[in-house]
Design a protein around this motif. Structure first.
Motif, short mmCIF file in Angstrom:
data_model
loop_
_atom_site.label_atom_id
_atom_site.label_comp_id
_atom_site.label_asym_id
_atom_site.label_seq_id
_atom_site.Cartn_x
_atom_site.Cartn_y
_atom_site.Cartn_z
N ASP A 147 18.54 5.81 5.42
CA ASP A 147 17.39 5.43 4.59
C ASP A 147 17.72 4.06 3.99
N ARG A 148 17.08 3.03 4.51
CA ARG A 148 17.40 1.67 4.08
C ARG A 148 17.04 1.44 2.62
N ASP A 149 15.93 2.04 2.15
CA ASP A 149 15.50 1.85 0.77
C ASP A 149 16.54 2.39 -0.22
N ASN A 150 17.15 3.53 0.13
CA ASN A 150 18.09 4.17 -0.78
C ASN A 150 19.55 3.93 -0.39
N HIS A 252 11.22 12.20 -4.36
CA HIS A 252 12.11 12.54 -3.26
C HIS A 252 11.76 13.97 -2.81
#
Length: 378
Positions: A147-150, A252
């Motif tokens: 997950d690039r965002d997190n 989430h």
């Protein structure tokens, strides 16, 4: 609504760092919504506010020792991994620290805090190394970004034996970041409800930490029904709201379920006019996620909703303005400023009344957060 609407001042010394020796001896703040009153009791008095025919709903998810420590193969760099969610087989979504040191193709040799690997060791450890005097390799292969965002990674584990048994050997309980000490052996018992049974959470459903087996037995003797639901608590419970307007926040997703037996207990309580008393925000989110419209010809369901057995992935976000379908009362802990959990309790009562209660809790020196004191909103 804006994020500042859910802020309050909290002295750092009121953040509980350790649990009380006796689970049910913590303080209990009682908020009566109809009278708009505040009482100060202890948690062992909780049954004074639960009636025969009511139903306590508890989240039976069990916290796994999801925090692991190791060193990067070939460099000796010290690495921390936190399991977030099983993807499939031995592949997991993980948070890693420091992330800048781990890239696709890297391998971490895991041993836990008691590893006998010397600090700064550089060499080939691909055959494993001593963990508590036993040489058994446990490797984490970094497959790439999940997950690039997190900033989470997709990790595949290589090990001997059974994964959960090995995790018990080397993993630590994933205490939340506001507890400023390493996890201890005692946390494996105390950061776990006495009724937990299904492995899967990376944070405890903390409202349930106050219940003892004796207190639950007394509830049953009083004629209180007890039902269990399951929601595996994810790392989202610690993530801050990063938007100014709370309606723009995205939750989430977490896995939750209710089986046929427990759905029937809950539904029969609704039919008979008893209250559904949710133990914790995770139980609340599960109940509200699994609610479906009742048969409108059945007047017994005066709420218009019942629980449908099954499982789902839920991203339900409850904040003021939400109309509760199942939950009548809530047992909970004191939550972080500007958190989605504080928004949820404000939805059940009234934001101003909740913030007033929190100011009183600060004045009265209540203990806050996971290992802190409790509140019932009834």
């Amino acid at each position: 609504m804006r994020i500042e609407d859910f802020d309050y001042e909290l002295p750092e010394e009121l953040i509980a760092q350790v649990p009380l020796e006796q689970r049910d001896s913590c303080r209990l703040m009682v908020l009566d919504r109809s009278k708009k009153t505040v009482e100060h009791r202890h948690f062992y008095d909780i049954l004074d506010y639960v009636n025969p025919g009511d139903c306590l709903v508890l989240n039976d998810s069990r916290v796994i020792p999801a925090r692991m420590y190791g060193i990067k193969d070939g460099t000796g760099a010290h690495i921390e991994l936190l399991l977030i969610k099983r993807i499939e087989g031995d592949r997991w979504e993980c948070m890693v620290r420091p992330g800048k040191r781990l890239h696709e193709g890297d391998t971490v040799l895991l041993a836990g805090r008691t590893s006998t690997v010397p600090s700064g060791y550089e060499g080939d450890m691909s055959e494993g190394y001593l963990v508590n005097g036993i040489e058994r390799p446990f490797k984490a292969h970094i497959l790439g970004i999940h997950d690039r965002d997190n900033g989470t990674r997709l990790v595949e584990f290589e090990y001997e034996g059974i994964f959960m048994e090995r995790l018990e050997e080397i993993g630590s309980m994933p205490l939340p970041p506001y507890i400023s000490r390493p996890a201890e052996d005692s946390d494996k018992e105390m950061y776990q409800t006495v009724y937990s049974r299904i492995d899967g959470s990376v944070a405890a459903p903390t409202a349930g930490l106050h219940f003892t087996e004796e207190l639950l037995a007394k509830a049953a003797q009083k004629g209180v029904r007890i039902a269990y639901v399951t929601l595996h608590v994810g790392i989202g419970t610690f993530r801050p709201v990063k938007v100014d307007v709370i309606e723009e926040h995205k939750m989430h997703f977490e896995e939750c379920s209710v089986d046929e037996k427990n759905a029937e207990i809950i539904n029969s309580t609704i039919e008979s006019g008893g209250r559904i008393i949710s133990v914790g925000t995770t139980s609340t989110r599960t109940l509200e996620s699994m609610a479906v419209p009742a048969d409108r010809t059945d007047a017994a369901y005066d709420k218009g909703f019942r629980i449908e057995a099954g499982s789902k992935s839920t991203g339900i976000f409850i904040y003021p303005g939400y109309s509760f379908r199942i939950v009548d009362a809530l047992i909970t802990n004191f939550h972080l400023p500007k958190s989605t959990l504080l928004m949820l309790v404000s939805a059940l009562y009234d934001r101003e009344e909740i913030l007033k209660a929190y100011r009183i809790a600060v004045e009265e020196r209540y203990r806050f957060f996971s290992y802190g004191d409790a509140m019932i909103i009834c």
